[in-house]
Scaffold this motif. Structure first.
Motif, PDB file in Angstrom:
ATOM      1  N   LYS A 140      24.342  36.797  48.138  1.00  0.00           N
ATOM      2  CA  LYS A 140      24.278  35.350  48.408  1.00  0.00           C
ATOM      3  C   LYS A 140      24.574  35.064  49.880  1.00  0.00           C
ATOM      4  O   LYS A 140      23.881  34.267  50.527  1.00  0.00           O
ATOM      5  CB  LYS A 140      25.270  34.616  47.506  1.00  0.00           C
ATOM      6  CG  LYS A 140      25.186  33.105  47.618  1.00  0.00           C
ATOM      7  CD  LYS A 140      26.143  32.433  46.654  1.00  0.00           C
ATOM      8  CE  LYS A 140      26.080  30.914  46.800  1.00  0.00           C
ATOM      9  NZ  LYS A 140      27.077  30.233  45.960  1.00  0.00           N
ATOM     10  N   THR A 141      25.609  35.722  50.436  1.00  0.00           N
ATOM     11  CA  THR A 141      25.994  35.480  51.829  1.00  0.00           C
ATOM     12  C   THR A 141      24.925  35.966  52.800  1.00  0.00           C
ATOM     13  O   THR A 141      24.791  35.441  53.904  1.00  0.00           O
ATOM     14  CB  THR A 141      27.344  36.166  52.143  1.00  0.00           C
ATOM     15  OG1 THR A 141      28.284  35.847  51.124  1.00  0.00           O
ATOM     16  CG2 THR A 141      27.912  35.714  53.477  1.00  0.00           C
ATOM     17  N   SER A 142      24.151  36.966  52.377  1.00  0.00           N
ATOM     18  CA  SER A 142      23.107  37.496  53.266  1.00  0.00           C
ATOM     19  C   SER A 142      21.937  36.525  53.408  1.00  0.00           C
ATOM     20  O   SER A 142      21.061  36.729  54.234  1.00  0.00           O
ATOM     21  CB  SER A 142      22.581  38.841  52.753  1.00  0.00           C
ATOM     22  OG  SER A 142      21.596  38.668  51.748  1.00  0.00           O
ATOM     23  N   ALA A 143      21.917  35.464  52.581  1.00  0.00           N
ATOM     24  CA  ALA A 143      20.885  34.417  52.651  1.00  0.00           C
ATOM     25  C   ALA A 143      19.469  34.986  52.544  1.00  0.00           C
ATOM     26  O   ALA A 143      18.562  34.586  53.266  1.00  0.00           O
ATOM     27  CB  ALA A 143      21.039  33.602  53.942  1.00  0.00           C
ATOM     28  N   GLY A 144      19.307  35.965  51.652  1.00  0.00           N
ATOM     29  CA  GLY A 144      17.981  36.533  51.423  1.00  0.00           C
ATOM     30  C   GLY A 144      17.669  37.764  52.245  1.00  0.00           C
ATOM     31  O   GLY A 144      16.674  38.455  51.990  1.00  0.00           O
ATOM     32  N   ALA A 145      18.511  38.084  53.238  1.00  0.00           N
ATOM     33  CA  ALA A 145      18.222  39.221  54.118  1.00  0.00           C
ATOM     34  C   ALA A 145      18.208  40.551  53.367  1.00  0.00           C
ATOM     35  O   ALA A 145      17.526  41.491  53.774  1.00  0.00           O
ATOM     36  CB  ALA A 145      19.239  39.273  55.257  1.00  0.00           C
ATOM     37  N   LEU A 146      18.945  40.618  52.254  1.00  0.00           N
ATOM     38  CA  LEU A 146      18.983  41.866  51.479  1.00  0.00           C
ATOM     39  C   LEU A 146      17.609  42.244  50.940  1.00  0.00           C
ATOM     40  O   LEU A 146      17.359  43.402  50.604  1.00  0.00           O
ATOM     41  CB  LEU A 146      19.968  41.738  50.311  1.00  0.00           C
ATOM     42  CG  LEU A 146      21.302  42.472  50.453  1.00  0.00           C
ATOM     43  CD1 LEU A 146      22.134  42.314  49.208  1.00  0.00           C
ATOM     44  CD2 LEU A 146      21.097  43.944  50.761  1.00  0.00           C
ATOM     45  N   ASN A 147      16.724  41.277  50.821  1.00  0.00           N
ATOM     46  CA  ASN A 147      15.368  41.571  50.353  1.00  0.00           C
ATOM     47  C   ASN A 147      14.543  42.298  51.411  1.00  0.00           C
ATOM     48  O   ASN A 147      13.511  42.881  51.094  1.00  0.00           O
ATOM     49  CB  ASN A 147      14.639  40.270  49.978  1.00  0.00           C
ATOM     50  CG  ASN A 147      15.267  39.596  48.775  1.00  0.00           C
ATOM     51  OD1 ASN A 147      15.401  40.201  47.724  1.00  0.00           O
ATOM     52  ND2 ASN A 147      15.668  38.342  48.938  1.00  0.00           N
ATOM     53  N   TYR A 148      14.987  42.258  52.651  1.00  0.00           N
ATOM     54  CA  TYR A 148      14.188  42.797  53.751  1.00  0.00           C
ATOM     55  C   TYR A 148      14.892  43.889  54.550  1.00  0.00           C
ATOM     56  O   TYR A 148      14.228  44.672  55.222  1.00  0.00           O
ATOM     57  CB  TYR A 148      13.805  41.660  54.720  1.00  0.00           C
ATOM     58  CG  TYR A 148      13.124  40.506  54.038  1.00  0.00           C
ATOM     59  CD1 TYR A 148      11.779  40.585  53.684  1.00  0.00           C
ATOM     60  CD2 TYR A 148      13.833  39.354  53.713  1.00  0.00           C
ATOM     61  CE1 TYR A 148      11.158  39.532  53.036  1.00  0.00           C
ATOM     62  CE2 TYR A 148      13.220  38.293  53.066  1.00  0.00           C
ATOM     63  CZ  TYR A 148      11.880  38.389  52.726  1.00  0.00           C
ATOM     64  OH  TYR A 148      11.265  37.353  52.078  1.00  0.00           O
ATOM     65  N   THR A 149      16.212  43.895  54.517  1.00  0.00           N
ATOM     66  CA  THR A 149      16.967  44.852  55.334  1.00  0.00           C
ATOM     67  C   THR A 149      17.573  45.938  54.441  1.00  0.00           C
ATOM     68  O   THR A 149      18.424  45.648  53.600  1.00  0.00           O
ATOM     69  CB  THR A 149      18.099  44.133  56.101  1.00  0.00           C
ATOM     70  OG1 THR A 149      17.497  43.139  56.949  1.00  0.00           O
ATOM     71  CG2 THR A 149      18.894  45.103  56.960  1.00  0.00           C
ATOM     72  N   PRO A 150      17.127  47.186  54.596  1.00  0.00           N
ATOM     73  CA  PRO A 150      17.665  48.246  53.740  1.00  0.00           C
ATOM     74  C   PRO A 150      19.132  48.538  54.037  1.00  0.00           C
ATOM     75  O   PRO A 150      19.559  48.542  55.193  1.00  0.00           O
ATOM     76  CB  PRO A 150      16.780  49.457  54.068  1.00  0.00           C
ATOM     77  CG  PRO A 150      16.083  49.139  55.335  1.00  0.00           C
ATOM     78  CD  PRO A 150      16.073  47.662  55.508  1.00  0.00           C
ATOM     79  N   VAL A 151      19.892  48.760  52.971  1.00  0.00           N
ATOM     80  CA  VAL A 151      21.306  49.135  53.093  1.00  0.00           C
ATOM     81  C   VAL A 151      21.482  50.482  52.393  1.00  0.00           C
ATOM     82  O   VAL A 151      21.173  50.618  51.202  1.00  0.00           O
ATOM     83  CB  VAL A 151      22.235  48.088  52.456  1.00  0.00           C
ATOM     84  CG1 VAL A 151      23.701  48.542  52.546  1.00  0.00           C
ATOM     85  CG2 VAL A 151      22.062  46.735  53.139  1.00  0.00           C
ATOM     86  N   ALA A 152      21.950  51.477  53.131  1.00  0.00           N
ATOM     87  CA  ALA A 152      22.186  52.809  52.564  1.00  0.00           C
ATOM     88  C   ALA A 152      23.688  53.025  52.403  1.00  0.00           C
ATOM     89  O   ALA A 152      24.484  52.600  53.247  1.00  0.00           O
ATOM     90  CB  ALA A 152      21.590  53.879  53.469  1.00  0.00           C
ATOM     91  N   LYS A 153      24.052  53.680  51.309  1.00  0.00           N
ATOM     92  CA  LYS A 153      25.465  54.008  51.073  1.00  0.00           C
ATOM     93  C   LYS A 153      25.617  55.520  51.158  1.00  0.00           C
ATOM     94  O   LYS A 153      24.895  56.250  50.483  1.00  0.00           O
ATOM     95  CB  LYS A 153      25.898  53.496  49.697  1.00  0.00           C
ATOM     96  CG  LYS A 153      27.380  53.699  49.427  1.00  0.00           C
ATOM     97  CD  LYS A 153      27.843  52.942  48.200  1.00  0.00           C
ATOM     98  CE  LYS A 153      27.259  53.481  46.913  1.00  0.00           C
ATOM     99  NZ  LYS A 153      27.956  52.953  45.731  1.00  0.00           N
TER     100      LYS A 153
END
Length: 244
Positions: A140-153
């Protein structure tokens, strides 16, 4: 977008259906057959397992029927470091990656992912331990950016830095004692390492970085919120890339 899954059958099914479980909380001392089966699945999926007192589980529970197990599930799937590098390659740009050390506040992580997207970073890397995962609050805080910016763990941030150095990426660590960012060359394939505002980047991770950089500050307190620091430094990298 579920953050917590409660109850033995539901948690076991979450693992077996391939959901990405960040953490598994088990009632301390609970060792019966079904719980052992769940713990075995968690180990198979490399999930962090925490044994906690009943009071902790009760406070986390939304249903009141946790049966001694609660799974914290990622709201979004994780990408890989390879996905991030491929994104840079596909865009024909030198890699720009943001690495986070000990960021435990979901609002900070979400804000940094949003900044990463707007600054054109190709992805964000977070460690498996001592860090918040991709919870619904982060999304929610990412304001939609999670749909476009890959996050690797990754299991080990230092090892990941070593592997990326072999691919020609160099690393700059945000640190109050570093050289002022305006005096440094922040162009080329770069990994920007940000720590939490309490302790900064951990010593062992900092030692892996090529150099440290500082944001010039004029006020009476000595640290910025981690997401603000990430934003300031990320856009200095953008400015230098554009001026080149």
């Amino acid at each position: 977008m579920t953050e917590m899954i409660e109850g033995r059958n539901a948690v076991l099914e979450a693992f077996r259906s391939g959901k990405c479980v960040d953490k598994l909380f088990i009632l301390d001392g609970c060792q019966d057959g079904p719980v052992r089966t769940i713990a075995r699945e968690a180990r198979k999926h490399d999930t962090i397992v925490k044994f906690v007192p009943k009071e902790r589980l009760d406070s986390m529970s939304e249903t009141g029927a946790h049966q001694g197990v609660i799974a914290q599930v990622a709201a979004y799937d994780y990408s890989t470091v390879e996905d991030i590098l491929k994104k840079a390659e596909d865009k024909g740009e030198p890699p720009f990656i943001i690495l986070l050390d000990n960021i435990e506040d979901p609002h900070n992580l979400g804000a940094i992912i949003r900044t990463a997207n707007l600054a054109g970073a190709h992805g964000v890397i977070i460690p498996k331990h001592r860090a918040v995962g991709l919870t619904a609050t982060v999304a929610k805080t990412s304001a939609g950016a999670l749909n476009y910016t890959p996050v690797a763990k990754v299991a080990n941030l230092r090892q990941t830095i070593d592997e990326l150095k072999e691919k020609g990426i160099w690393f700059v660590c945000a640190d109050m004692d570093g050289e002022v960012m305006y005096r440094q060359n922040l162009t080329g394939p770069i990994g920007l390492v940000i720590g939490n505002e309490g302790n900064g980047v951990s010593r062992l991770v900092k030692e892996k970085c090529d150099f440290t950089t500082a944001i010039p500050m004029k006020g009476d307190i000595d640290s910025l919120n981690a997401s603000v620091a990430a934003g300031v430094l990320a856009f200095e990298i953008v400015r230098q890339r554009l001026s080149k």
